[in-house]
Write an enzyme that holds these catalytic residues in place. Structure first.
Site, mmCIF file in Angstrom:
data_model
loop_
_atom_site.group_PDB
_atom_site.id
_atom_site.type_symbol
_atom_site.label_atom_id
_atom_site.label_comp_id
_atom_site.label_asym_id
_atom_site.label_seq_id
_atom_site.Cartn_x
_atom_site.Cartn_y
_atom_site.Cartn_z
ATOM 1 N N ASP A 89 43.041 58.816 43.021
ATOM 2 C CA ASP A 89 42.191 57.221 42.574
ATOM 3 C C ASP A 89 41.517 56.856 41.631
ATOM 4 O O ASP A 89 41.110 55.968 41.852
ATOM 5 C CB ASP A 89 41.074 58.417 43.414
ATOM 6 C CG ASP A 89 40.414 59.832 42.530
ATOM 7 O OD1 ASP A 89 41.175 60.146 41.718
ATOM 8 O OD2 ASP A 89 39.194 59.143 41.575
ATOM 9 N N GLU A 487 36.854 54.067 32.397
ATOM 10 C CA GLU A 487 37.555 54.164 33.736
ATOM 11 C C GLU A 487 37.775 53.777 34.627
ATOM 12 O O GLU A 487 36.566 52.670 35.406
ATOM 13 C CB GLU A 487 37.397 55.944 34.478
ATOM 14 C CG GLU A 487 38.595 55.858 35.302
ATOM 15 C CD GLU A 487 38.341 57.960 35.360
ATOM 16 O OE1 GLU A 487 39.578 58.686 36.280
ATOM 17 O OE2 GLU A 487 37.348 58.977 35.352
#
Length: 525
Positions: A89, A487
């Site tokens: 993910d 991120e």
């Protein structure tokens, strides 16, 4: 050049200094970025590349992100189930089922809504491949009508190591939800993803579409009949993807996707009968995310035709629409009181951690609803007055352009796009020597000491990744340890695929709309 015996790189190569120079230049003279034009077609192509970088499993022969290699080839083996494939993910190596399913739902929605625009841009094949990589995995993970394998890997052990997915030594334990340990959020979201994907594949692969729909219906029945919070059944998910909103939003969301896919009145009645008790017509929401699906469900319901419905159903649909438009008006800063905050540079701002997910998710909802208003010749009713579809699209353009570089930092937050973008993305594979170039094993702590802590840019560019983005004052620190900002997640980029296609089509004059929204409209919102 790599020293393949040591897996070190030549950090003094001139290419590492050019982007930093550009960042400095654009930061000193930020006003120059606000007049630049953007290649939305290039952004579309790059956004689809990102999904190839996030692939788990055995990579195909036509893999375009060549710094990645096979990984997770024994996933599920310990539990006696084949769970090879799917997506990581974010920047770690866990396969979390809830955000993965949500990613595929959004990706399918964008492809469905803007299929012609994606085809015109020449990216239909790659878009379909991105969806199918996820749905193929969901088929494997749904091993019984009432069993869904919802996670592979453990975040606690994974976060102790900084390893490429090709080198993983951390736990690959698989976790499931079943009748005794229910997980309505993840089961319903996976149902929504497979239902949405079934619409995408309906004409080009009817057999596959039917298979997806069969799984979707079983998963919805499981999610509804055996209700329970998935993060209670799978404690390993709780710290990382806690379900704050509960599961009623996912149940409404899945029911509406199944109605859209099947036209079976049973699913429509479910969304109508549970509208109030589940919060569909009572929750006025100002965010849309992997956890909070109310706004998405409300917009799906708001776009359903009123014709042929009885007065009671029409009234409930109107209540759904009222809440859907509350969300959109909040994004446009046109509610009476509660609106989504903005940074000084004009970016929607919800919270510090990975704020860009809320921006890109909103961009898809607003673009889809703008299309709906235009096709039905309607306007949006905000407290500040009526808003037309072009004005909504103008605001979306302002957010997309901010992402691509029209911002005070002069940075594209879509990695790999434009002359300056984040170079130290918090991502294990991108920040470490490519396995194809350096097959020497990189251990758990070796990755932290040898790669994570380097000041140098990542050796591999994570093209198409939308990072967490700037803070409330438009500030951004390009540091690997600054994971709240650097991120990237699959559900950040997924909604932009359709949005980029829409703006590329408008720019080329090949969409139903004739022109891009004007700059004056953008500045007026």
């Amino acid at each position: 050049m790599w020293d393949k015996t040591q897996c070190q790189c030549n950090l003094a190569h001139p290419k590492h200094f050019l982007p930093r120079f550009l960042v400095l230049l654009l930061t000193l003279f930020p006003t120059t970025t606000f007049s630049q034009s953007f290649d939305y077609g290039d952004a579309l192509s790059k956004s689809l590349l990102y999904f190839e970088a996030q692939r788990s499993g055995r990579l195909p022969y036509n893999q375009r992100v060549t710094w990645r290699y096979h990984s997770g080839l024994t996933d599920g083996l310990e539990q006696g189930v084949e769970l090879v494939g799917g997506y990581y993910d974010a920047g770690d190596n866990v396969k979390f089922g809830l955000p993965m399913a949500y990613t595929i739902t959004l990706l399918s929605w964008g492809v469905m809504e803007f299929q012609d625009e994606i085809a015109i841009a020449g990216e239909a094949k790659h878009a379909l491949e991105a969806i199918k990589w996820g749905t193929d995995y969901f088929i494997k993970a749904h091993t019984h009508p009432h069993v869904l394998w919802a996670q592979v890997g453990d975040g606690d052990t994974d976060h102790l190591c900084w390893q490429r997915p090709e080198d993983m030594t951390t736990s690959r334990r698989a976790y499931k939800v079943d009748e005794e340990n229910p997980g309505s959020e993840v089961a319903a979201e996976t149902a929504a993803a497979m239902a949405a994907a079934s619409i995408v594949f309906r004409r080009i692969n009817p057999h596959y579409s039917h298979l997806l729909l069969e799984h979707a219906q079983q998963l919805f029945e499981f999610a509804d009949k055996f209700r329970g919070n998935y993060d209670i059944s799978i404690e390993a998910a709780k710290i990382y993807y806690t379900s704050i909103s509960g599961y009623t939003d996912e149940l409404l969301w899945a029911a509406l996707w199944l109605y859209k896919a099947t036209h079976n009145i049973t699913y429509f009645n479910y969304a109508i009968q549970n509208a109030e008790s589940f919060g569909g017509t009572t929750w006025a929401i100002t965010e849309f995310s992997w956890d909070v699906k109310f706004a998405g469900a409300q917009i799906l319901a708001a776009m359903l035709p009123m014709e042929g419905k009885n007065k009671e159903d029409q009234q409930i649909l109107q209540e759904y629409r009222s809440k859907a438009e509350y969300y959109i008006c909040a994004c446009l800063n046109k509610n009476n009181s509660t609106n989504v905050k903005r940074t000084p540079g004009g970016l929607l701002y919800t919270r510090r951690w990975n704020n860009m997910q809320y921006v890109s998710n909103a961009a898809l909802l607003l673009t889809v609803y703008s299309n709906h208003l235009q096709s039905t010749n309607q306007t949006l009713g905000c407290h500040a007055g009526p808003v037309g579809p072009t004005e909504i699209l103008a605001f979306v353009k302002s957010q997309v352009d901010y992402i691509l570089g029209s911002n005070p930092m002069g940075l594209s937050y879509l990695v790999g796009y434009g002359p300056a973008y984040p170079e130290r993305v918090h991502h294990r594979g991108a920040s470490t020597a490519s396995y194809k170039e350096c097959k020497a094993f990189i251990g758990c702590m070796q990755g932290y000491h040898g790669w994570f802590g380097r000041h140098a840019p990542n050796p591999n560019v994570l093209v198409g990744a939308l990072v967490g983005g700037p803070g409330s004052k438009d500030e951004f620190r390009d540091r690997r340890e600054n994971f709240a900002q650097t991120e990237a997640c699959t559900y950040n980029t997924a909604p932009l695929v359709g949005v980029f296609a829409k703006f590329h089509s408008l720019e080329k004059g090949s969409s139903n709309s004739t022109t891009l929204p004007s700059a004056s409209l953008v500045s007026s919102i």
